[in-house]
Design a protein around this motif. Structure first.
Motif, PDB file in Angstrom:
ATOM      1  N   ILE A   1       0.827  -1.210   0.000  1.00  0.00           N
ATOM      2  CA  ILE A   1       0.000   0.000   0.000  1.00  0.00           C
ATOM      3  C   ILE A   1       0.861   1.259   0.000  1.00  0.00           C
ATOM      4  O   ILE A   1       0.584   2.225  -0.709  1.00  0.00           O
ATOM      5  CB  ILE A   1      -0.941   0.002   1.225  1.00  0.00           C
ATOM      6  CG1 ILE A   1      -1.904  -1.184   1.137  1.00  0.00           C
ATOM      7  CG2 ILE A   1      -1.722   1.311   1.298  1.00  0.00           C
ATOM      8  CD1 ILE A   1      -2.736  -1.378   2.375  1.00  0.00           C
ATOM      9  N   GLU A   2       1.941   1.221   0.778  1.00  0.00           N
ATOM     10  CA  GLU A   2       2.783   2.415   0.911  1.00  0.00           C
ATOM     11  C   GLU A   2       3.510   2.767  -0.384  1.00  0.00           C
ATOM     12  O   GLU A   2       3.805   3.927  -0.644  1.00  0.00           O
ATOM     13  CB  GLU A   2       3.819   2.179   2.018  1.00  0.00           C
ATOM     14  CG  GLU A   2       3.218   1.834   3.376  1.00  0.00           C
ATOM     15  CD  GLU A   2       4.280   1.375   4.356  1.00  0.00           C
ATOM     16  OE1 GLU A   2       5.471   1.547   4.033  1.00  0.00           O
ATOM     17  OE2 GLU A   2       3.919   0.826   5.418  1.00  0.00           O
ATOM     18  N   ARG A   3       3.771   1.765  -1.227  1.00  0.00           N
ATOM     19  CA  ARG A   3       4.633   1.988  -2.397  1.00  0.00           C
ATOM     20  C   ARG A   3       3.919   1.726  -3.715  1.00  0.00           C
ATOM     21  O   ARG A   3       4.547   1.492  -4.740  1.00  0.00           O
ATOM     22  CB  ARG A   3       5.869   1.092  -2.280  1.00  0.00           C
ATOM     23  CG  ARG A   3       6.716   1.415  -1.053  1.00  0.00           C
ATOM     24  CD  ARG A   3       7.648   0.271  -0.740  1.00  0.00           C
ATOM     25  NE  ARG A   3       8.563   0.619   0.346  1.00  0.00           N
ATOM     26  CZ  ARG A   3       8.267   0.527   1.624  1.00  0.00           C
ATOM     27  NH1 ARG A   3       7.069   0.138   1.999  1.00  0.00           N
ATOM     28  NH2 ARG A   3       9.157   0.855   2.552  1.00  0.00           N
ATOM     29  N   LEU A   4       2.602   1.758  -3.694  1.00  0.00           N
ATOM     30  CA  LEU A   4       1.804   1.440  -4.881  1.00  0.00           C
ATOM     31  C   LEU A   4       1.486   2.690  -5.695  1.00  0.00           C
ATOM     32  O   LEU A   4       1.156   3.733  -5.153  1.00  0.00           O
ATOM     33  CB  LEU A   4       0.489   0.771  -4.448  1.00  0.00           C
ATOM     34  CG  LEU A   4      -0.499   0.431  -5.548  1.00  0.00           C
ATOM     35  CD1 LEU A   4       0.012  -0.705  -6.420  1.00  0.00           C
ATOM     36  CD2 LEU A   4      -1.858   0.055  -4.949  1.00  0.00           C
ATOM     37  N   ALA A   5       1.581   2.549  -7.031  1.00  0.00           N
ATOM     38  CA  ALA A   5       1.180   3.638  -7.934  1.00  0.00           C
ATOM     39  C   ALA A   5       0.472   3.027  -9.131  1.00  0.00           C
ATOM     40  O   ALA A   5       0.840   1.936  -9.607  1.00  0.00           O
ATOM     41  CB  ALA A   5       2.401   4.434  -8.389  1.00  0.00           C
ATOM     42  N   TYR A   6      -0.573   3.727  -9.640  1.00  0.00           N
ATOM     43  CA  TYR A   6      -1.321   3.272 -10.813  1.00  0.00           C
ATOM     44  C   TYR A   6      -1.030   4.167 -12.006  1.00  0.00           C
ATOM     45  O   TYR A   6      -0.901   5.393 -11.873  1.00  0.00           O
ATOM     46  CB  TYR A   6      -2.829   3.273 -10.543  1.00  0.00           C
ATOM     47  CG  TYR A   6      -3.308   2.067  -9.770  1.00  0.00           C
ATOM     48  CD1 TYR A   6      -3.579   0.869 -10.417  1.00  0.00           C
ATOM     49  CD2 TYR A   6      -3.490   2.120  -8.392  1.00  0.00           C
ATOM     50  CE1 TYR A   6      -4.011  -0.249  -9.719  1.00  0.00           C
ATOM     51  CE2 TYR A   6      -3.919   1.007  -7.677  1.00  0.00           C
ATOM     52  CZ  TYR A   6      -4.175  -0.177  -8.352  1.00  0.00           C
ATOM     53  OH  TYR A   6      -4.601  -1.279  -7.664  1.00  0.00           O
ATOM     54  N   ASP A   7      -0.927   3.553 -13.192  1.00  0.00           N
ATOM     55  CA  ASP A   7      -0.765   4.286 -14.445  1.00  0.00           C
ATOM     56  C   ASP A   7      -1.921   3.894 -15.364  1.00  0.00           C
ATOM     57  O   ASP A   7      -2.092   2.711 -15.698  1.00  0.00           O
ATOM     58  CB  ASP A   7       0.564   3.935 -15.126  1.00  0.00           C
ATOM     59  CG  ASP A   7       1.761   4.325 -14.263  1.00  0.00           C
ATOM     60  OD1 ASP A   7       1.756   5.459 -13.757  1.00  0.00           O
ATOM     61  OD2 ASP A   7       2.674   3.492 -14.105  1.00  0.00           O
TER      62      ASP A   7
END
Length: 678
Positions: free
Chosen positions: A521-527
């Protein structure tokens, strides 16, 4: 008037029709149930009805799955080859082949006339297949004439001839699963005996008399395979696996008799799962709590046992009673004692580990109409605006330090990993004096004199386990990372592996997966990507749903009914459908998935509010009965947090009326989140 003046109905006057229980009562005292026949019904009539119902079930399933590239096959079991392939006829067609083609042509014309315009691809597919080419038979081959023969003739029928025919089917299996191959209906005499099976058999029909040497379970087992699409990929995604892979069986006996027989056979062949909810069974088990594992002591076991007895949740033989399953399904289980309430979820999981007949696979009555079509609400501007906002796909990126993950995992394993030791019970009994025939028949001829339970170090499993490989697979980590984690836990904790390897692997996998989820959760990113969801996800798998969980007909939902998963959802729907602020809403189809590092996530609801009535008119909701962390597993919480980031990302390009996503417990909580208009 209902009889059409037919003589066979003379003297029958309807007194009551019960649509819930599918019964019709007559004034002469007779009662008929749906699926049962009474009077002069010939064998030929029954077989024709079976063939017709099989074709209907096939076309219903095919209409759902065609867009997903899944070939639907139907299998007929017959007891005589001549009924399908008759060499005494000029065209070599037996009665079943003739009836099939007659009924297929009628149903094909009916389905083609009803198919919606937006289903043009399936319309063309169905129209292009000739009724004579879409069915085929699988029988033995006479090597001298190279023609099919009845394997019931001749002593060698069980030898090489059938095996050769089976080889032919094996060689053509890929072609059979191709949509370009017209064969979709297979008539077979020896498929069971020779072990023929295909993953895409969705409908089975028993055009034969009951054979006590072959059980219903064996027959049904021929269709219990995970299907594949045109690329050969298994349809095993957790979100839709149970919607796609549904087998329909068309039997000549009544639904009630077929289901009763099938359930009995399944129960008889189950492994020796515990069937009695006794104090001894509960004692020594482990409850996994958020503060670490809690062992069930003799005192706790006695409380659980007394709770079950007090509420009549067990019978005189200490087996779980139907009343428990009914109360659980209705969400009306009696309150646990105060000492057990903090661990309620784990206690009920422990109770559910005891076998009961109610836990057997559910078999639905497929004769009832079970279509849930999209209605005019789907085309409303308010829903299309909402759909345009959430109809986005994205990919995720996660970057985190493996060393940090390893530290957190072995620390969590040291503090949380507790394994229930293997145990077995030895009972000594003696035959009673003065034994009677009645005692033998009732099973009361022997009495238990002593019971001993062995646990822990006295039991060792001789099975070899790939500990690192299984944990790595379950937690979706590399073997190196998994080995580093397991290699650093303390010897006392690791020693538990020898006491119960299976439980050690499952618990270690769960704890590691939860630690991984928390870090994600802390290091998640969506493209965001250009691809969008097709509207087909709203029409796929809408036939054959479990309407026992359906609401009443709704006015603001995009489908006529909502198939709810819990009482929380059912109450939520009632509020949504009567709310003056809600314009339209949808139970999102299971094909609408958000990718996350811990598995795909399917939100529950998409809701469009009346403009000006609330601050956030477009809302995506997840319904949960409670927000307590005890009730939400770590993986589930992680998926929800990932969904928050997903909707934040896709909303960045929207300048007005962005979509809000959150978890709600009821309609009141939803209104608090969307906020009243100023």
């Amino acid at each position: 008037m209902e009889s059409g003046e037919l003589d066979q109905y003379r003297g029958f006057t309807i007194s009551q029709i019960d649509a819930v229980n599918d019964t019709v009562e007559f004034t002469n005292g007779e009662m008929l149930r749906a699926g049962e026949a009474n009077g002069d019904v010939s064998e030929r009539d029954i077989r024709r009805i079976q063939i017709r119902e099989t074709i209907k079930a096939h076309l219903d399933k095919e209409k759902q799955l065609f867009a997903q590239g899944i070939k639907v096959l139907s299998l007929f079991f017959i007891d005589e080859v001549v009924k399908y392939r008759d060499y005494g006829q000029a065209d070599e067609k037996g009665d079943y082949a003739r009836v099939f083609e007659e009924e297929y042509e009628l149903l094909k014309a009916e389905y083609l006339s009803e198919l919606a315009i937006d289903n043009e691809a399936y319309r063309k597919y169905l129209a292009s297949i000739d009724s004579a080419k879409t069915h085929n038979g699988y029988f033995s081959i006479d090597k001298k004439t190279n023609r099919l023969k009845d394997p019931a003739v001749g002593a060698r029928s069980v030898d090489s001839d059938d095996v050769d025919a089976y080889d032919l089917i094996l060689k053509d299996k890929e072609r059979l699963l191709s949509l370009a191959e017209p064969t979709r209906f297979i008539f077979s005499h020896s498929a069971l005996r020779e072990g023929w099976d295909n993953p895409n058999v969705f409908v089975m029909c028993m055009l034969k008399h009951s054979d006590n040497t072959i059980s219903r379970r064996q027959e049904v087992g021929r269709g219990l395979r995970l299907s594949v699409d045109q690329h050969g990929d298994r349809m095993d995604h957790p979100a839709v696996v149970h919607d796609i892979n549904v087998l329909t069986v068309v039997a000549s006996e009544s639904y009630k008799d077929f289901v009763a027989g099938l359930q009995k056979e399944i129960a008889e062949t189950l492994s020796s799962r515990p069937r009695q909810a006794t104090e001894d069974y509960f004692t020594g088990k482990t409850l996994a709590t958020e503060h670490g594992p809690v062992e069930v002591t003799a005192a706790i076991a006695k409380q659980i046992y007394r709770y079950l007895v007090k509420n009549d949740y067990t019978d005189d033989a200490d087996q779980i009673a139907d009343v428990y399953q009914e109360a659980k399904a209705a969400g009306k289980l009696a309150d646990l004692p105060e000492e057990l309430k903090p661990h309620a979820e784990q206690v009920f999981q422990l109770i559910d580990s005891v076998f009961s007949d109610a836990q057997l696979p559910k078999v639905d009555d497929g004769r009832k109409p079970k279509t849930n079509p999209l209605n005019a609400n789907f085309e409303k501007k308010e829903f299309q605006e909402l759909w345009a906002r959430i109809n986005r796909k994205a990919v995720y990126r996660v970057e985190f330090d493996s060393e940090e993950l390893i530290r957190k995992c072995f620390s969590a394993l040291d503090s949380q990993l507790r394994v229930t030791p293997l145990q077995y019970t030895v009972q000594v009994g003696v035959q009673n004096d003065g034994l009677t025939d009645g005692q033998l028949r009732s099973g009361d001829g022997f009495s238990v004199t002593n019971t001993t339970t062995e646990r822990g170090d006295s039991i060792h499993s001789l099975v070899k386990y790939d500990l690192v490989g299984k944990v790595a697979e379950n937690a979706q980590l590399t073997r190196d990372t998994t080995a580093s984690i397991l290699g650093q836990i303390t010897p006392a904790v690791f020693e538990q592996f020898t006491r119960n390897p299976e439980h050690f692997i499952s618990e270690a996998s769960r704890i590691i997966a939860e630690q991984k989820a928390a870090m994600v959760i802390e290091r998640l990113a969506y493209d965001e990507v250009d691809e969008r969801y097709d509207v087909d996800i709203f029409t796929a798998n809408q036939t054959g749903q479990d309407f026992s969980r359906a609401t009443k007909q709704l006015k603001n939902h995009v489908y006529d009914y909502a198939i709810t998963d819990s009482n929380v959802e059912r109450d939520f729907v009632k509020e949504l459908d009567t709310s003056s602020e809600v314009v339209v809403y949808a139970k999102l189809p299971r094909g609408f998935l958000i990718p996350t590092p811990v598995g795909d996530y399917n939100p529950d609801w998409a809701i469009s509010f009346k403009a000006g009535s609330v601050r956030h008119i477009y809302f995506v909701a997840e319904t949960k009965g409670t927000m307590s962390s005890m009730k939400l597993r770590e993986i589930e919480k992680t998926k929800i947090e990932c969904a928050r980031k997903f909707f934040d990302e896709i909303s960045k390009r929207i300048t007005a009326d962005r979509v809000k996503y959150d978890v709600v417990t009821d309609y009141g909580k939803l209104m608090d989140l969307v906020g009243r208009a100023a």
